[in-house]
Design a protein around this motif. Structure first.
Motif, mmCIF file in Angstrom:
data_model
loop_
_atom_site.group_PDB
_atom_site.id
_atom_site.type_symbol
_atom_site.label_atom_id
_atom_site.label_comp_id
_atom_site.label_asym_id
_atom_site.label_seq_id
_atom_site.Cartn_x
_atom_site.Cartn_y
_atom_site.Cartn_z
ATOM 1 N N UNK A 1 0.841 -1.199 0.000
ATOM 2 C CA UNK A 1 0.000 0.000 0.000
ATOM 3 C C UNK A 1 0.877 1.251 0.000
ATOM 4 N N UNK A 2 1.971 1.234 0.750
ATOM 5 C CA UNK A 2 2.880 2.375 0.769
ATOM 6 C C UNK A 2 3.490 2.609 -0.615
ATOM 7 N N UNK A 3 3.790 1.536 -1.309
ATOM 8 C CA UNK A 3 4.324 1.668 -2.670
ATOM 9 C C UNK A 3 3.301 2.314 -3.596
ATOM 10 N N UNK A 4 2.041 1.986 -3.386
ATOM 11 C CA UNK A 4 0.988 2.547 -4.241
ATOM 12 C C UNK A 4 0.863 4.050 -4.054
ATOM 13 N N UNK A 5 1.169 4.531 -2.857
ATOM 14 C CA UNK A 5 1.053 5.963 -2.589
ATOM 15 C C UNK A 5 2.041 6.777 -3.405
ATOM 16 N N UNK A 6 3.073 6.127 -3.948
ATOM 17 C CA UNK A 6 4.052 6.845 -4.771
ATOM 18 C C UNK A 6 3.533 7.117 -6.179
ATOM 19 N N UNK A 7 2.488 6.426 -6.579
ATOM 20 C CA UNK A 7 1.955 6.625 -7.928
ATOM 21 C C UNK A 7 1.188 7.939 -7.989
ATOM 22 N N UNK B 1 -4.061 -3.547 -8.363
ATOM 23 C CA UNK B 1 -3.553 -4.914 -8.259
ATOM 24 C C UNK B 1 -2.416 -5.130 -9.244
ATOM 25 N N UNK B 2 -2.569 -4.590 -10.445
ATOM 26 C CA UNK B 2 -1.503 -4.698 -11.427
ATOM 27 C C UNK B 2 -0.257 -3.935 -11.037
ATOM 28 N N UNK B 3 -0.411 -2.905 -10.212
ATOM 29 C CA UNK B 3 0.727 -2.086 -9.799
ATOM 30 C C UNK B 3 1.470 -2.673 -8.612
ATOM 31 N N UNK C 1 -6.731 9.127 -2.478
ATOM 32 C CA UNK C 1 -5.801 8.372 -1.644
ATOM 33 C C UNK C 1 -4.540 9.186 -1.367
ATOM 34 N N UNK C 2 -4.010 9.826 -2.376
ATOM 35 C CA UNK C 2 -2.795 10.621 -2.203
ATOM 36 C C UNK C 2 -3.017 11.787 -1.232
#
Length: 409
Positions: free
Chosen positions: A113-119, A135-137, A171-172
């Motif tokens: 989830x933390x990695x997703x916040x970088x997108x 999910x793909x990310x 989310x961001x």
């Protein structure tokens, strides 16, 4: 500094605002600052709409009363000294925010989830649903946790089914450090009271208990058509109310339904500030962590916000809230002083499905001098920012159109 009133000698534009919530008051103030003669009709005896704060012992709101400082309404309110005193945010290390994930309370979200916040939001396609894209990310675990977390800013039972762009933007912003969210001391009512005072000082005529419908207002024989004949009308109501008022079945958009559980407990040292359910969708927050004025001394005011699926009822949401309270506030039942369960239905703002953006929502300009403002119309923003942005746009369009008409006459 806010704009000054127009001192032109020309006859001022008459503008009617229907609805005295955040959108209606923003529209009324903006129009009055531009020199318009404004009348605001509110069907209730108090202003505020969804931003009302309950009177009495426990100062509860219909949902959270945070203002995000990343949006344009923050600057607009601050320039006019309308925000007022803010409740201090607890230090990051002392917030005692816990995440319910895989059946346990945790201090930190899963790494995925933390990695997703970088997108960046622009990386998320609006055509895809959030769960598939995320999910793909980063994989299913991180995607699901992120989708459940952002229910706090969407009130939706399944944020993963919404547009990936829509969810990622929220989310961001909802996870920024330092936080964008700030809490006006005393709840929404304190901001609404200051806005109402400014409107009155600008000459806005405010009529409460004045319900305007397609037949008549409560106090006059004016129909909606008659009102619009005298000048532009800004309809700043909920979308269902606007649909009925304008008799326009096209005024439809997706929203959400949420059980709100408010409880007052005897204070106890060590209670959490907030609990987010990453295994489902739900959020519990102790509002008196920031603002002790919301409840009597020695008591804490806590609210659970539990999104409901179409097949769930208020008791279903209340049961889920109770479960989260059991996890985050052990022994809360023995400390319970007061409780209220309610459902916020269709008043939680717009949510965008895959393939849609805010531009696809009902247009602000409805033609014939009628303009729409509110939290489910074609304007960008997070939560209350949609109401604010749509109100500014509605007034700009209304006054510009009126002045163009006068020039061509």
């Amino acid at each position: 500094m806010p704009p000054t009133r127009n001192n032109s000698t020309r006859t001022p534009t008459r503008l009617t605002v229907i609805g005295g919530g955040l959108a209606g008051l923003t529209a009324a103030i903006t129009a009055a600052e531009s020199g318009a003669r404004v009348t605001l009709h509110e069907s209730h005896h108090t202003l505020g709409g969804r931003a009302r704060t309950a009177e009495g012992t426990y100062r509860t709101n219909e949902g959270p009363h945070a203002l995000y400082n990343g949006g344009p309404h923050w600057t607009w309110l601050k320039q006019r000294d309308l925000i007022g005193p803010l409740a201090p945010l607890p230090p990051v290390e002392g917030t005692r925010l816990r995440l319910h994930h895989q059946g346990r309370l945790r201090r930190t979200p899963p790494l995925a989830m933390l990695k997703l916040l970088r997108r960046k939001p622009e990386q998320a396609p609006m055509e895809a649903d959030f769960m598939s894209w995320a999910t793909g990310e980063v994989g299913e675990e991180g995607a699901r946790a992120a989708a459940h977390y952002i229910a706090v800013a969407t009130f939706h039972h399944d944020p993963g089914s919404l547009s990936a762009r829509f969810v990622q933007e929220r989310l961001r912003r909802a996870t920024k450090l330092p936080p964008e969210a700030h809490y006006p001391r005393g709840g929404w009512a304190s901001v609404i009271d200051r806005m109402a005072t400014l409107a009155w000082n600008l000459g806005v005529r405010v009529e409460t208990l004045s319900r305007v419908d397609n037949v008549s207002t409560a106090n006059t024989a004016d129909t909606l058509a008659a009102l619009s004949a005298k000048g532009p009308v800004v309809v700043a109501t909920s979308l269902p109310a606007a649909r009925q008022l304008l008799q326009d079945d096209s005024l439809q958009w997706e929203s959400a339904r949420t059980t709100l559980v408010d409880v007052a407990l005897t204070s106890r040292r060590g209670d959490l500030f907030a609990l987010s359910d990453l295994d489902g969708t739900g959020w519990i927050e102790r509002f008196t962590t920031q603002d002790r004025s919301l409840a009597p001394a020695g008591q804490d005011l806590i609210q659970g916000q539990i999104p409901l699926s179409p097949t769930e009822s208020k008791p279903d949401g209340a049961a889920r809230a109770d479960h989260l309270l059991d996890l985050g506030f052990p022994g809360w039942r023995e400390r319970l002083i007061w409780r209220r369960d309610s459902v916020s239905n269709g008043r939680t703002g717009a949510v965008d499905l895959p393939g849609t953006t805010w531009r696809d929502r009902p247009a602000i300009d409805r033609g014939d001098g009628i303009y729409l403002a509110g939290d489910q119309v074609a304007a960008p923003g997070l939560l209350s920012e949609v109401s604010f942005n749509s109100a500014l746009e509605a007034v700009t369009l209304a006054l510009t159109s009126t002045r163009l008409d006068l020039k061509s006459a």
